[in-house]
Design an enzyme around this catalytic site. Sequence first.
Site, PDB file in Angstrom:
ATOM      1  N   GLY A  47       0.872  -1.177   0.000  1.00  0.00           N
ATOM      2  CA  GLY A  47       0.000   0.000   0.000  1.00  0.00           C
ATOM      3  C   GLY A  47       0.907   1.225   0.000  1.00  0.00           C
ATOM      4  O   GLY A  47       1.848   1.307   0.803  1.00  0.00           O
ATOM      5  N   ASP A 240      -1.423   4.681  -6.347  1.00  0.00           N
ATOM      6  CA  ASP A 240       0.009   4.529  -6.061  1.00  0.00           C
ATOM      7  C   ASP A 240       0.808   5.701  -6.601  1.00  0.00           C
ATOM      8  O   ASP A 240       1.886   6.010  -6.105  1.00  0.00           O
ATOM      9  CB  ASP A 240       0.526   3.212  -6.640  1.00  0.00           C
ATOM     10  CG  ASP A 240       0.001   2.077  -5.781  1.00  0.00           C
ATOM     11  OD1 ASP A 240      -1.170   1.683  -5.975  1.00  0.00           O
ATOM     12  OD2 ASP A 240       0.735   1.637  -4.874  1.00  0.00           O
ATOM     13  N   ASN A 250      -2.941   2.635 -10.165  1.00  0.00           N
ATOM     14  CA  ASN A 250      -3.405   1.893  -8.986  1.00  0.00           C
ATOM     15  C   ASN A 250      -3.357   0.401  -9.328  1.00  0.00           C
ATOM     16  O   ASN A 250      -3.007   0.011 -10.448  1.00  0.00           O
ATOM     17  CB  ASN A 250      -4.813   2.351  -8.581  1.00  0.00           C
ATOM     18  CG  ASN A 250      -5.213   1.800  -7.218  1.00  0.00           C
ATOM     19  OD1 ASN A 250      -4.449   1.872  -6.257  1.00  0.00           O
ATOM     20  ND2 ASN A 250      -6.395   1.212  -7.124  1.00  0.00           N
TER      21      ASN A 250
HETATM   22  O1  MRU Z   1       0.666  -3.975  -4.582  1.00  0.00           O
HETATM   23  P1  MRU Z   1       0.051  -3.213  -3.439  1.00  0.00           P
HETATM   24  O2  MRU Z   1      -0.808  -4.050  -2.569  1.00  0.00           O
HETATM   25  O3  MRU Z   1       1.090  -2.430  -2.672  1.00  0.00           O
HETATM   26  O4  MRU Z   1      -0.888  -2.166  -4.166  1.00  0.00           O
HETATM   27  C1  MRU Z   1      -1.639  -1.295  -3.374  1.00  0.00           C
HETATM   28  C2  MRU Z   1      -2.620  -0.499  -4.141  1.00  0.00           C
HETATM   29  O5  MRU Z   1      -2.673  -0.555  -5.344  1.00  0.00           O
HETATM   30  C3  MRU Z   1      -3.466   0.442  -3.351  1.00  0.00           C
HETATM   31  O6  MRU Z   1      -4.702   0.600  -3.957  1.00  0.00           O
HETATM   32  C4  MRU Z   1      -2.757   1.798  -3.300  1.00  0.00           C
HETATM   33  O7  MRU Z   1      -1.470   1.660  -2.765  1.00  0.00           O
HETATM   34  C5  MRU Z   1      -3.494   2.780  -2.526  1.00  0.00           C
HETATM   35  S1  MRU Z   1      -3.478   2.405  -0.861  1.00  0.00           S
HETATM   36  C6  MRU Z   1      -3.831   3.615   0.148  1.00  0.00           C
END
Ligand code: MRU
Length: 362
Positions: A47, A240, A250
């Site tokens: 995240g 992201d 995202n």
């Molecule tokens: O691969 P991840 O689990 O790190 O991806 C996370 C996401 O895509 C979330 O939607 C994004 O980081 C927003 S979280 C507040």
Amino acid sequence: MTVETVRLRNGVLELIDQRRLPSKEIWIRCRTAEDTARAIETMAVRGAPAIGVAAAYGVAAGAAALKGRTPSALQFELERHIERLARTRPTAVNLFWALERMRTCARTLLENGADRDRLARALLDEAVRIHAEDLAASRAMADYGARLIPKGSRILTHCNAGALATSGAYGTALGVIKRAHEQGKKISVWVDETRPFLQGARLTAWECVKEGIPATLITDNMAGHFMKSGDVDCVIVGADRIAANGDTANKIGTYTLSVLAKEHRIPFYVAAPLSTVDLATPDGSQIPIEERSHEEIRSFRHIRHAPEKVSARHPAFDVTPASSVTAIITEAGVAKPPYRRSLGALFKGHPVIRTERREKRK
Ligand code: MRU
């Protein structure tokens, strides 16, 4: 009920191991910058905002172990830790944002004659500040975003953008949902399971159950069906990296949802702190997309469900064009199109941390 993600215990970073949720709530300790880098790479912590906060503590852990005796030796050693942390995951700009803040803090201290101990203490303080700001941002986003949610809304969300994806408290997209729920708006949530890592099924569903938010788990390929049947009132996702023009990277599958939402005239909201907005990236075509191990597509938790020899692809993120985003919810307010202007305006009074010099694009 507060979900904790990142905490400092006796000066050591602890992370709830998100690979083990929801079956086990286990905390792992990161004593060094290398431990922290591995936790980010292997998605023990994930995240965008949570990665940024963890990386800041990783730099502080690196600073506590420095050996150099001169400012230039200390700076050189610290830079190696920062660069190691920067090589973990390329898409979430919060990582580079946090590393740049730590780097700037170190440079200022060293230019002003700080010794090793003072540098280590000040960098830990800076990491604690970044952590506190992240918690405050998630609360503010929840307040701004909940105003956009009418009573009784059936909200679809993707991946996990809750407390687990930030450093605790509310989260981004799920934070908005939590606040609307607290306000008694009688909302309910469609939780996309989010293949292949199942952040929706494992993490968002877990947070919803903990918070008592009515939630229904669906597989990603069911979203269109429920939009068509009139059962989805809006979509809220996290981000992201948001480019200066509002294009938003995202979790993979978000772009598909945005196309479906447009087709069905359903509002599509993005909730993210300003540390996710990258004004140095002009548009989505410039956002580096992480390609993760193809084995994560052929198997889950070491159980293979596809032939070992079949080729696979695993882009972990996709980019939703700004033209499909109804509004972007931040801790400084809500941006509406055109985003180049509205996002820029939200930065008034907030420092812009430029990351473009250091980051390697693919
Ligand atoms: O691969 P991840 O689990 O790190 O991806 C996370 C996401 O895509 C979330 O939607 C994004 O980081 C927003 S979280 C507040």
